[in-house]
Write a protein that holds these residues in place. Structure first.
Motif, PDB file in Angstrom:
ATOM      1  N   SER A   1       0.846  -1.186   0.000  1.00  0.00           N
ATOM      2  CA  SER A   1       0.000   0.000   0.000  1.00  0.00           C
ATOM      3  C   SER A   1       0.886   1.242   0.000  1.00  0.00           C
ATOM      4  CB  SER A   1      -0.896   0.010   1.242  1.00  0.00           C
ATOM      5  OG  SER A   1      -0.109   0.155   2.414  1.00  0.00           O
ATOM      6  N   ALA A   2       0.273   2.415  -0.054  1.00  0.00           N
ATOM      7  CA  ALA A   2       1.035   3.666  -0.112  1.00  0.00           C
ATOM      8  C   ALA A   2       1.821   3.933   1.169  1.00  0.00           C
ATOM      9  CB  ALA A   2       0.088   4.837  -0.387  1.00  0.00           C
ATOM     10  N   ASN A   3       1.404   3.363   2.303  1.00  0.00           N
ATOM     11  CA  ASN A   3       2.142   3.604   3.550  1.00  0.00           C
ATOM     12  C   ASN A   3       3.134   2.493   3.875  1.00  0.00           C
ATOM     13  OD1 ASN A   3       0.543   1.528   4.431  1.00  0.00           O
ATOM     14  ND2 ASN A   3      -0.669   2.753   5.872  1.00  0.00           N
ATOM     15  N   GLY A   4       3.336   1.567   2.910  1.00  0.00           N
ATOM     16  CA  GLY A   4       4.344   0.531   3.086  1.00  0.00           C
ATOM     17  C   GLY A   4       3.851  -0.751   3.713  1.00  0.00           C
ATOM     18  N   THR A   5       2.584  -0.803   4.118  1.00  0.00           N
ATOM     19  CA  THR A   5       2.047  -2.054   4.654  1.00  0.00           C
ATOM     20  C   THR A   5       1.733  -3.008   3.499  1.00  0.00           C
ATOM     21  OG1 THR A   5      -0.200  -1.161   4.655  1.00  0.00           O
ATOM     22  CG2 THR A   5       1.080  -0.927   6.685  1.00  0.00           C
ATOM     23  N   VAL A   6       1.675  -4.293   3.817  1.00  0.00           N
ATOM     24  CA  VAL A   6       1.408  -5.293   2.791  1.00  0.00           C
ATOM     25  C   VAL A   6      -0.074  -5.275   2.438  1.00  0.00           C
ATOM     26  CG1 VAL A   6       1.408  -7.754   2.244  1.00  0.00           C
ATOM     27  CG2 VAL A   6       3.330  -6.749   3.497  1.00  0.00           C
ATOM     28  N   LEU A   7      -0.362  -5.046   1.164  1.00  0.00           N
ATOM     29  CA  LEU A   7      -1.742  -5.067   0.675  1.00  0.00           C
ATOM     30  C   LEU A   7      -2.162  -6.501   0.385  1.00  0.00           C
ATOM     31  CD1 LEU A   7      -3.901  -2.906   0.022  1.00  0.00           C
ATOM     32  CD2 LEU A   7      -3.110  -2.961  -2.339  1.00  0.00           C
TER      33      LEU A   7
ATOM     34  N   VAL B   1     -12.123 -13.817  -6.918  1.00  0.00           N
ATOM     35  CA  VAL B   1     -12.790 -12.868  -7.824  1.00  0.00           C
ATOM     36  C   VAL B   1     -12.787 -11.469  -7.211  1.00  0.00           C
ATOM     37  CG1 VAL B   1     -14.996 -12.252  -8.891  1.00  0.00           C
ATOM     38  CG2 VAL B   1     -14.247 -14.640  -8.886  1.00  0.00           C
ATOM     39  N   TYR B   2     -13.083 -11.384  -5.912  1.00  0.00           N
ATOM     40  CA  TYR B   2     -13.130 -10.091  -5.225  1.00  0.00           C
ATOM     41  C   TYR B   2     -11.750  -9.422  -5.231  1.00  0.00           C
ATOM     42  CZ  TYR B   2     -13.470  -6.633  -1.512  1.00  0.00           C
ATOM     43  OH  TYR B   2     -13.417  -5.463  -0.801  1.00  0.00           O
ATOM     44  N   MET B   3     -10.700 -10.196  -4.950  1.00  0.00           N
ATOM     45  CA  MET B   3      -9.344  -9.627  -4.947  1.00  0.00           C
ATOM     46  C   MET B   3      -8.975  -9.086  -6.318  1.00  0.00           C
ATOM     47  SD  MET B   3      -7.170 -12.419  -2.752  1.00  0.00           S
ATOM     48  CE  MET B   3      -7.498 -12.750  -1.018  1.00  0.00           C
ATOM     49  N   ILE B   4      -9.236  -9.847  -7.352  1.00  0.00           N
ATOM     50  CA  ILE B   4      -8.890  -9.419  -8.710  1.00  0.00           C
ATOM     51  C   ILE B   4      -9.654  -8.156  -9.078  1.00  0.00           C
ATOM     52  CG2 ILE B   4      -8.952 -10.067 -11.156  1.00  0.00           C
ATOM     53  CD1 ILE B   4      -8.626 -13.009 -10.203  1.00  0.00           C
ATOM     54  N   SER B   5     -10.939  -8.106  -8.722  1.00  0.00           N
ATOM     55  CA  SER B   5     -11.758  -6.930  -8.987  1.00  0.00           C
ATOM     56  C   SER B   5     -11.228  -5.711  -8.239  1.00  0.00           C
ATOM     57  CB  SER B   5     -13.211  -7.202  -8.576  1.00  0.00           C
ATOM     58  OG  SER B   5     -13.999  -6.051  -8.718  1.00  0.00           O
ATOM     59  N   THR B   6     -10.828  -5.912  -6.983  1.00  0.00           N
ATOM     60  CA  THR B   6     -10.288  -4.810  -6.180  1.00  0.00           C
ATOM     61  C   THR B   6      -8.977  -4.304  -6.758  1.00  0.00           C
ATOM     62  OG1 THR B   6     -11.333  -5.684  -4.180  1.00  0.00           O
ATOM     63  CG2 THR B   6      -9.517  -4.131  -3.875  1.00  0.00           C
TER      64      THR B   6
ATOM     65  N   GLY C   1      -6.096   0.286  -9.686  1.00  0.00           N
ATOM     66  CA  GLY C   1      -5.145   0.683 -10.715  1.00  0.00           C
ATOM     67  C   GLY C   1      -4.071  -0.312 -11.067  1.00  0.00           C
ATOM     68  N   VAL C   2      -4.138  -1.533 -10.566  1.00  0.00           N
ATOM     69  CA  VAL C   2      -3.150  -2.552 -10.920  1.00  0.00           C
ATOM     70  C   VAL C   2      -3.456  -3.062 -12.329  1.00  0.00           C
ATOM     71  CG1 VAL C   2      -2.254  -4.848 -10.369  1.00  0.00           C
ATOM     72  CG2 VAL C   2      -2.789  -3.236  -8.531  1.00  0.00           C
ATOM     73  N   THR C   3      -2.462  -3.071 -13.195  1.00  0.00           N
ATOM     74  CA  THR C   3      -2.664  -3.523 -14.576  1.00  0.00           C
ATOM     75  C   THR C   3      -1.916  -4.814 -14.893  1.00  0.00           C
ATOM     76  OG1 THR C   3      -0.823  -2.141 -15.343  1.00  0.00           O
ATOM     77  CG2 THR C   3      -3.038  -1.174 -15.426  1.00  0.00           C
ATOM     78  N   MET C   4      -0.800  -5.073 -14.202  1.00  0.00           N
ATOM     79  CA  MET C   4       0.006  -6.268 -14.436  1.00  0.00           C
ATOM     80  C   MET C   4       0.312  -6.934 -13.095  1.00  0.00           C
ATOM     81  SD  MET C   4       0.502  -6.283 -17.810  1.00  0.00           S
ATOM     82  CE  MET C   4       1.872  -7.436 -18.074  1.00  0.00           C
ATOM     83  N   LEU C   5       0.412  -8.259 -13.119  1.00  0.00           N
ATOM     84  CA  LEU C   5       0.703  -9.022 -11.907  1.00  0.00           C
ATOM     85  C   LEU C   5       1.712 -10.121 -12.196  1.00  0.00           C
ATOM     86  CD1 LEU C   5      -2.728  -9.814 -10.201  1.00  0.00           C
ATOM     87  CD2 LEU C   5      -0.971  -8.277  -9.358  1.00  0.00           C
TER      88      LEU C   5
ATOM     89  N   THR D   1       0.000   0.605  -7.639  1.00  0.00           N
ATOM     90  CA  THR D   1      -1.403   0.976  -7.561  1.00  0.00           C
ATOM     91  C   THR D   1      -1.501   2.488  -7.749  1.00  0.00           C
ATOM     92  OG1 THR D   1      -1.394   1.409  -5.180  1.00  0.00           O
ATOM     93  CG2 THR D   1      -1.731  -0.874  -5.864  1.00  0.00           C
ATOM     94  N   LYS D   2      -2.733   3.000  -7.777  1.00  0.00           N
ATOM     95  CA  LYS D   2      -2.905   4.449  -7.876  1.00  0.00           C
ATOM     96  C   LYS D   2      -2.276   5.159  -6.679  1.00  0.00           C
ATOM     97  CE  LYS D   2      -7.303   4.016 -10.364  1.00  0.00           C
ATOM     98  NZ  LYS D   2      -8.791   4.124 -10.246  1.00  0.00           N
ATOM     99  N   ASP D   3      -2.282   4.501  -5.515  1.00  0.00           N
ATOM    100  CA  ASP D   3      -1.801   5.141  -4.297  1.00  0.00           C
ATOM    101  C   ASP D   3      -0.294   5.048  -4.112  1.00  0.00           C
ATOM    102  OD1 ASP D   3      -4.349   5.925  -3.565  1.00  0.00           O
ATOM    103  OD2 ASP D   3      -4.739   4.088  -2.438  1.00  0.00           O
ATOM    104  N   ASN D   4       0.314   3.921  -4.491  1.00  0.00           N
ATOM    105  CA  ASN D   4       1.757   3.778  -4.236  1.00  0.00           C
ATOM    106  C   ASN D   4       2.611   4.177  -5.431  1.00  0.00           C
ATOM    107  OD1 ASN D   4       1.984   1.642  -6.095  1.00  0.00           O
ATOM    108  ND2 ASN D   4       2.021   0.049  -4.549  1.00  0.00           N
ATOM    109  N   GLY D   5       1.975   4.552  -6.553  1.00  0.00           N
ATOM    110  CA  GLY D   5       2.708   4.797  -7.796  1.00  0.00           C
ATOM    111  C   GLY D   5       3.814   5.823  -7.691  1.00  0.00           C
TER     112      GLY D   5
END
Length: 344
Positions: free
Chosen positions: A21-27, A36-41, A46-50, A122-126
């Motif tokens: 995450s943006a504050n360095g914690t593990v997302l 399905v929920y994780m992938i949707s989230t 803003g995640v495009t590649m994994l 992500t949008k937040d950690n970019g």
């Protein structure tokens, strides 16, 4: 591991690399089974590649120069610094210095490894991943160019904080072209006021948008008027912006396309000697990338050759689920075969 578009990720697959995450914690931690929920989230943030785990490529590692502890610590330091600036509070330069020391320790232990920018953004950690990647690329170039540790620390600190002038101002104000309104001047003023930092660190923030042909901002410096640190950071920043453009709707280039684009900027926007060093240290086809070869076979990049970033080792898997035929093609030896396309 394989590097795939999130559009091709399926529920039940396992995540190959930790997402922060943006504050360095593990997302999401490496090894978690995706739902399905994780992938949707992940799509929504803003995640495009994994990176996903794949039994056929379980031995494929991304050869990260930085440890997970170093990356997590740097994201936390950047978040703490930028949040303090946004709220008008004092910020801890010692935290930044410790992060830079950790990065340089990791880099100097892995300096024979090609740089692969593999962290999931992500949008937040970019903005933090961008700063860390620019710092990483700049540091490896600096080592190759023979800089001593003190010089490397100045370079790495300037690279990590090169966009600090963007912090705390509105997005539309970043486009102001006048001298004192440009974010490079804002960054310079923030950094030069810190007596713990060398003035050269502040000049990295000031000069990283200058061009060697004199057409850059904010002062129109040219050639040797631009400090070497700023020339190095400019190359790293340009590459990062080409492969991870802002805004995200802008055209995104693949690593090999970005390198070709940058060579066209030689002696215009970017310094030629710095570009030569850059092309020696970056992996243009990172491990885990799916590719199509000129012989029409498809496979996944599994290993790199230092000094030959465009000629990696490709693993080709053919056959049915009950009987796979697996072979590896070393493009450093198979000189008549080349990578024709990168697949998602």
């Amino acid at each position: 591991m394989r590097y795939v578009s999130i559009d091709h990720v399926e529920p039940g697959q396992y995540l190959g690399k930790t997402i922060y995450s943006a504050n360095g914690t593990v997302l999401l931690g490496a090894g978690v089974q995706l739902t399905v929920y994780m992938i949707s989230t992940l799509n929504r943030i803003g995640v495009t590649m994994l990176y996903i785990q794949d039994p056929m490529f379980e031995d494929v590692e991304t050869d990260d120069m930085l440890s997970e502890a170093t990356k997590q610590g740097m994201i936390q330091a950047m978040n703490s610094t930028f949040e303090a600036i946004r709220s008008g509070k004092d910020w801890n330069t010692q935290m930044i210095g410790s992060s830079v020391d950790s990065l340089l320790t990791d880099v100097m232990s892995n300096k024979e490894v090609l740089v692969q920018l593999t962290d999931i953004r992500t949008k937040d950690n970019g903005q933090y991943i961008h700063a860390i990647n620019v710092c990483l690329l700049s540091s490896v170039m600096g080592i190759n160019m023979g800089l001593n540790y003190q010089q490397l620390k100045e370079l790495a600190t300037g690279a990590l904080l090169h966009d600090i002038g963007k912090t705390g101002i509105r997005e539309e104000d970043l486009l102001i072209p006048d001298l004192k309104g440009h974010h490079t001047w804002r960054g310079y003023e923030k950094l030069k006021s810190r007596r713990e930092f060398s003035l050269l660190i502040a000049h990295v923030a000031l000069q990283h948008h200058e061009r060697v042909d004199g057409l850059g901002l904010p002062r129109g410096l040219a050639g040797d008027e631009i400090h070497l640190y700023a020339k190095i950071v400019s190359a790293a920043d340009t590459y990062e912006r080409l492969v991870h453009p802002l805004p995200p709707q802008a055209k995104k280039l693949l690593p090999h396309e970005a390198c070709e684009e940058m060579m066209a900027m030689s002696e215009k926007q970017l310094d030629h000697e710095v570009l030569l060093q850059f092309n020696r240290i970056v992996s243009v086809y990172p491990n885990g990338t799916a590719v199509r070869l000129s012989n029409k076979q498809t496979g996944v990049v599994v290993r790199q050759h230092r000094g030959l970033p465009g000629r990696p080792v490709i693993r080709i898997v053919q056959g049915e689920a009950s009987r796979f035929d697996v072979k590896e093609l070393d493009l450093a030896k198979e000189t008549t075969v080349f990578i024709e396309a990168v697949l998602s």
